[in-house]
Design a protein around this motif. Structure first.
Motif, PDB file in Angstrom:
ATOM      1  N   ALA B 186       0.841  -1.197   0.000  1.00 42.66           N
ATOM      2  CA  ALA B 186       0.000   0.000   0.000  1.00 42.66           C
ATOM      3  C   ALA B 186       0.879   1.251   0.000  1.00 42.66           C
ATOM      4  O   ALA B 186       0.654   2.190  -0.773  1.00 42.66           O
ATOM      5  CB  ALA B 186      -0.919  -0.012   1.220  1.00 42.66           C
ATOM      6  N   LYS B 187       1.892   1.232   0.851  1.00 45.98           N
ATOM      7  CA  LYS B 187       2.738   2.421   1.019  1.00 45.98           C
ATOM      8  C   LYS B 187       3.500   2.762  -0.266  1.00 45.98           C
ATOM      9  O   LYS B 187       3.520   3.914  -0.697  1.00 45.98           O
ATOM     10  CB  LYS B 187       3.718   2.165   2.169  1.00 45.98           C
ATOM     11  CG  LYS B 187       4.604   3.337   2.501  1.00 45.98           C
ATOM     12  CD  LYS B 187       5.225   3.204   3.879  1.00 45.98           C
ATOM     13  CE  LYS B 187       6.484   2.397   3.868  1.00 45.98           C
ATOM     14  NZ  LYS B 187       7.054   2.254   5.221  1.00 45.98           N
ATOM     15  N   SER B 189       2.844   1.829  -3.362  1.00 46.62           N
ATOM     16  CA  SER B 189       1.928   2.203  -4.451  1.00 46.62           C
ATOM     17  C   SER B 189       1.414   3.613  -4.251  1.00 46.62           C
ATOM     18  O   SER B 189       1.242   4.366  -5.219  1.00 46.62           O
ATOM     19  CB  SER B 189       0.749   1.229  -4.510  1.00 46.62           C
ATOM     20  OG  SER B 189       1.208  -0.092  -4.625  1.00 46.62           O
ATOM     21  N   ALA B 190       1.180   3.958  -2.998  1.00 40.36           N
ATOM     22  CA  ALA B 190       0.703   5.312  -2.687  1.00 40.36           C
ATOM     23  C   ALA B 190       1.759   6.342  -3.099  1.00 40.36           C
ATOM     24  O   ALA B 190       1.442   7.370  -3.704  1.00 40.36           O
ATOM     25  CB  ALA B 190       0.400   5.431  -1.196  1.00 40.36           C
ATOM     26  N   ALA B 191       3.015   6.040  -2.808  1.00 43.78           N
ATOM     27  CA  ALA B 191       4.091   6.973  -3.162  1.00 43.78           C
ATOM     28  C   ALA B 191       4.132   7.178  -4.677  1.00 43.78           C
ATOM     29  O   ALA B 191       4.369   8.282  -5.164  1.00 43.78           O
ATOM     30  CB  ALA B 191       5.423   6.441  -2.662  1.00 43.78           C
TER      31      ALA B 191
END
Lengths: 318, 288
Positions: B186-187, B189-191
Motif C-alpha cells: 500500500a505504502k 503504491s501510494a508513493a
C-alpha cells in the motif's frame, strides 16, 4: 440458522446440549418449551465463554465458517435499494467480486466486496471468493464512478486471496491489484473497508485501502494463510495453529499494530449465529465513520488516506 | 590374490574414493562453472566478462545489487540513501530460526543491510533516483525496510524532480513481518501515485525472479516495464499455481517472453544492451 448444528471442533461441549434439545423436540408436548428455553440459555452462556478465549487458529475457523454471512447476506440488511452492477468492460464479469450502488441510511453509496457462498454450488461458481483480475478491475471501475459522482465507498473484504490461476496470470493479476492500490489512494470520497471474514493478503488489500478499516471481531487479516505460512516457513502445513499464533492475524493484534481502526462486535457464537445482529453492528459502525469522513474535503480525504499508509512499517534507524 | 566379498570390495572402493577427495578439493573453486541452462562448461572469467550471461546459450545469471550497479550506473556518480535502515523483529517471530537471527545472518552473508539498495546516480549522464533489489538478502523479500527505502527514494525524486528507476528481484512480501509487509504494498503504491501527480516517470526493470507482493505493487506500476530475458515474473509462484490447479504449467509460463506476449511489459532486453536502452528511455523523459 443457528440450530442447524454446524458446530466447530472447539464448540464440542455444546453438542450434547443441542442433542438434548432435539430429543425434547421430538417427544415434545408443549410443557417442554421451558426446558428447551433453559437449555438454549445454557448454550448461550457456554458459547459466550468459549468465544471469549478463542485461540488464533479457532478464530480462523470461525472466519471461514461455511455459514459465515457473506457480502450478499449483509447487503440488504446494511443497505437499501441495492442494484448490482456487473463487468469490468474489458474481459468478463467476475462472480467472486460483487459491486453496485445502494443507499446507506438513505444516502447513495457504492458498495464492493468479495463473495463466497454457503453451498458447494455457489462456492464453485463464485470461485470460493477468489477474484480474478476482472474482479479487481470491476471494483476499480465502480470506485471511479463513486469518486466522479461524489459518493462514499464501502468495501467488504472476505477472500482467501486473489486467484492463483493460469488465466489470472495471463491477464495480469499483479497489475490489476497494483493499479487498485495506487488508485485507491487518490479517491476523493470517504472510503470505509470492513473485513468480514478472511482478509487474504493482496487479494484483500486490492479493495481494502479505506480511510478507515474496520474488522469484525472474529475475522482475520494476514499476508499469507496460516497453512501457507506453515508450509513455507516451518516446512509443515500441520503447524498452521502455530503460524496463526505467530503472524498476529486476529483483530485485537491488528488494532494494536495500527493496521485497523475499530473492531466490530459479533453476536454470541459469531456472526453466523445471528446475521441480522452482525449486520446492525456493521451498519452502525460504517455510518459513524462515513459521517465523520464526510466532514473532510476532497484534498483532506486523500491526504488522510496517504498519511495512514505512509506511516506503516516498523524498522530501526541506526 | 585373496578372495574378498562383494561388500568388502565396495567398502574398499569407498575408501579409495575418500582418499581421492582431498586432491579434488585442491582445484581452485569457481574456476569453471557449468551453465545452469545449457550445461556447457564455461571458464568463470569469461562468464564474468560477459556480464554473467552464458556466452553459449544466453542464460542470464542473477546479479547482486553491487554487480548491477557497476554495469548500470555511470562510474563514481552513485550516492547511497538510507543505508542505516535496518529490519527488526517486532512480532517476535520465529520459524525454524528466529527472525532477528535471519536478519543478522543475511547481513553477514550479503554485506547488505536489507534487500534493496537505494540512492541517486547518473545513467548515461542523466540523474536518476535508483533502487536495486538483491535476491541474496532473504530472497529479496519486502518488509518494512524495503517499503520505506523505496518510498523515500520516490519522495527524493519528487523533491529533486528526478525520474525513478528500480531493478526488481524479489520473492514477495516478507512473511516474518506479518501484516506489516502487506502494508508496504500500500505504502509504495501510494508513493507512486504522488510521483504521477508530479509528472515524473517511473521505470521498472524486472529481473529474475519477481513475484508476489512486489509484483502486485510497485513492480507493475511503471510507465515503462523492461525485463531481462527468461526472468520469472508473476503474482503467484509457479508451485502455488501447480498445487492449486493440480496440473503442470506450460513451458515458458510466467517468463519475460510470456509477459511480453500478454501485454504486461514493454520489452525484453538483454543485459548487454540494458544500459543503452535505459539511457534512451531516460533521455526521452528528460527532453524538454
Amino acid at each position: 440458522m443457528a440450530e442447524k448444528i454446524n458446530l466447530l471442533a472447539f464448540e464440542k461441549p455444546l453438542t450434547e446440549l443441542f442433542k438434548k434439545i432435539e430429543h425434547l423436540k421430538k417427544i415434545s408436548e408443549i410443557s417442554m418449551t421451558d426446558e428447551i428455553l433453559m437449555l438454549k440459555k445454557r448454550i448461550e452462556t457456554m458459547r459466550k465463554e468459549i468465544f471469549l478465549n478463542l485461540t488464533p487458529i479457532q478464530v480462523v475457523q470461525v472466519a471461514r465458517h461455511i455459514m459465515r454471512p457473506t457480502m450478499l447476506d449483509y447487503i440488504n440488511l446494511v443497505f437499501t435499494d441495492f442494484v448490482e452492477l456487473h463487468g469490468d468492460r474489458n474481459f468478463s464479469d467476475d462472480p467472486a467480486m460483487v459491486g453496485g450502488i445502494a443507499k446507506l441510511n438513505g444516502k447513495s453509496v457504492v458498495v464492493i466486496g468479495h463473495q463466497k457462498g454457503h453451498a458447494t454450488k455457489e462456492l464453485i461458481s463464485r470461485n470460493f471468493g477468489m477474484a480474478n483480475p476482472e474482479g479487481y478491475r470491476k471494483a476499480l471501475r465502480l470506485m471511479r464512478i463513486a469518486a466522479r459522482f461524489n459518493k462514499p465507498i464501502i468495501s467488504f473484504v472476505d477472500t482467501p486471496g486473489a486467484y492463483p490461476g493460469i488465466g489470472a496470470e495471463e491477464r495480469g493479476q499483479a497489475e490489476a491489484i497494483a493499479k487498485n492500490l495506487r488508485e485507491m489512494i487518490a479517491l476523493t470520497v470517504p472510503f470505509v473497508t470492513v473485513i468480514t471474514g478472511e482478509g487474504g493478503s493482496g487479494g484483500a488489500l486490492g479493495i481494502g485501502m479505506g480511510n478507515k478499516v474496520l474488522m469484525l471481531e472474529f475475522s482475520i487479516y494476514s499476508v499469507i494463510s496460516p497453512e501457507g505460512c506453515a508450509s513455507i516457513l516451518f516446512r509443515d502445513a500441520g503447524r498452521a495453529p502455530e503460524a496463526a499464533e505467530k503472524s498476529k492475524l486476529v483483530a485485537k493484534n491488528l488494532l494494536e499494530l495500527g493496521i485497523i481502526d475499530e473492531i466490530i462486535k459479533e453476536p454470541i457464537g459469531g456472526a453466523h449465529n445471528n446475521c441480522e445482529q452482525a449486520a446492525q453492528n456493521i451498519k452502525a459502525a460504517v455510518i459513524k465513520h462515513i459521517d465523520e469522513l464526510k466532514k473532510l474535503s476532497h484534498g483532506e480525504l486523500i491526504s488522510h488516506r496517504y498519511q495512514k499508509y505512509r506511516k506503516m512499517g516498523i524498522f530501526t534507524e541506526v | 590374490m585373496a578372495k574378498i566379498s562383494i561388500q568388502e570390495w565396495f567398502s574398499l572402493n569407498k575408501k579409495r574414493d575418500k582418499e581421492k577427495e582431498p586432491q579434488r578439493l585442491n582445484i581452485p573453486e569457481n574456476l569453471w562453472v557449468k551453465c545452469h541452462s545449457c550445461k556447457t562448461t564455461i571458464y568463470n572469467k569469461d562468464l564474468e566478462a560477459n556480464l554473467k550471461v552464458c556466452p553459449k546459450c544466453g542464460y542470464h545469471y542473477r546479479l547482486s545489487s553491487r554487480e548491477r550497479m557497476k554495469i548500470t550506473i555511470d562510474e563514481g556518480t552513485f550516492k547511497e540513501f538510507d543505508a542505516n535502515l535496518k529490519s527488526c523483529d517486532f512480532l517476535a517471530f520465529s520459524d525454524t530460526v528466529p527472525y532477528q537471527k535471519r536478519i543478522e545472518d543475511a547481513i553477514l552473508k550479503s554485506s547488505l543491510n536489507d534487500a534493496i539498495v537505494t540512492g541517486a546516480g547518473k545513467i548515461g549522464g542523466i540523474s536518476t533516483s535508483l533502487g536495486i533489489m538483491d535476491f541474496a538478502f532473504m530472497g529479496g523479500s519486502m518488509g518494512s525496510v524495503v517499503g520505506e527505502k523505496f518510498t523515500r527514494q520516490v519522495e527524493y525524486a519528487i523533491e529533486h524532480k528526478l525520474p525513478v528507476l528500480v531493478f526488481t528481484a524479489s520473492g514477495g512480501a516478507r512473511m516474518q513481518e506479518g501484516i506489516m509487509s502487506l502494508m508496504q504494498m500500500a505504502k509504495t503504491s501510494a508513493a507512486l501515485e504522488r510521483l504521477r501527480e508530479f509528472c515524473l516517470p517511473f521505470i521498472v526493470v524486472l529481473t529474475d525472479p519477481t513475484t508476489g507482493g512486489t509484483t502486485a505493487s510497485f513492480a507493475m506500476l511503471g510507465d515503462i516495464h523492461i525485463a531481462e530475458p527468461n526472468a520469472l515474473i508473476g503474482f503467484a509462484g509457479p508451485r502455488v499455481i501447480e498445487q492449486t490447479l493440480r496440473q503442470k504449467l506450460p513451458p515458458g509460463f510466467q517468463r519475460s517472453e510470456f509477459l511480453l506476449k500478454h501485454g504486461m511489459i514493454d520489452a525484453v532486453c538483454e543485459r548487454k544492451n540494458m544500459k543503452e536502452v535505459l539511457t534512451k528511455i531516460l533521455t526521452f523523459f528528460a527532453e524538454q
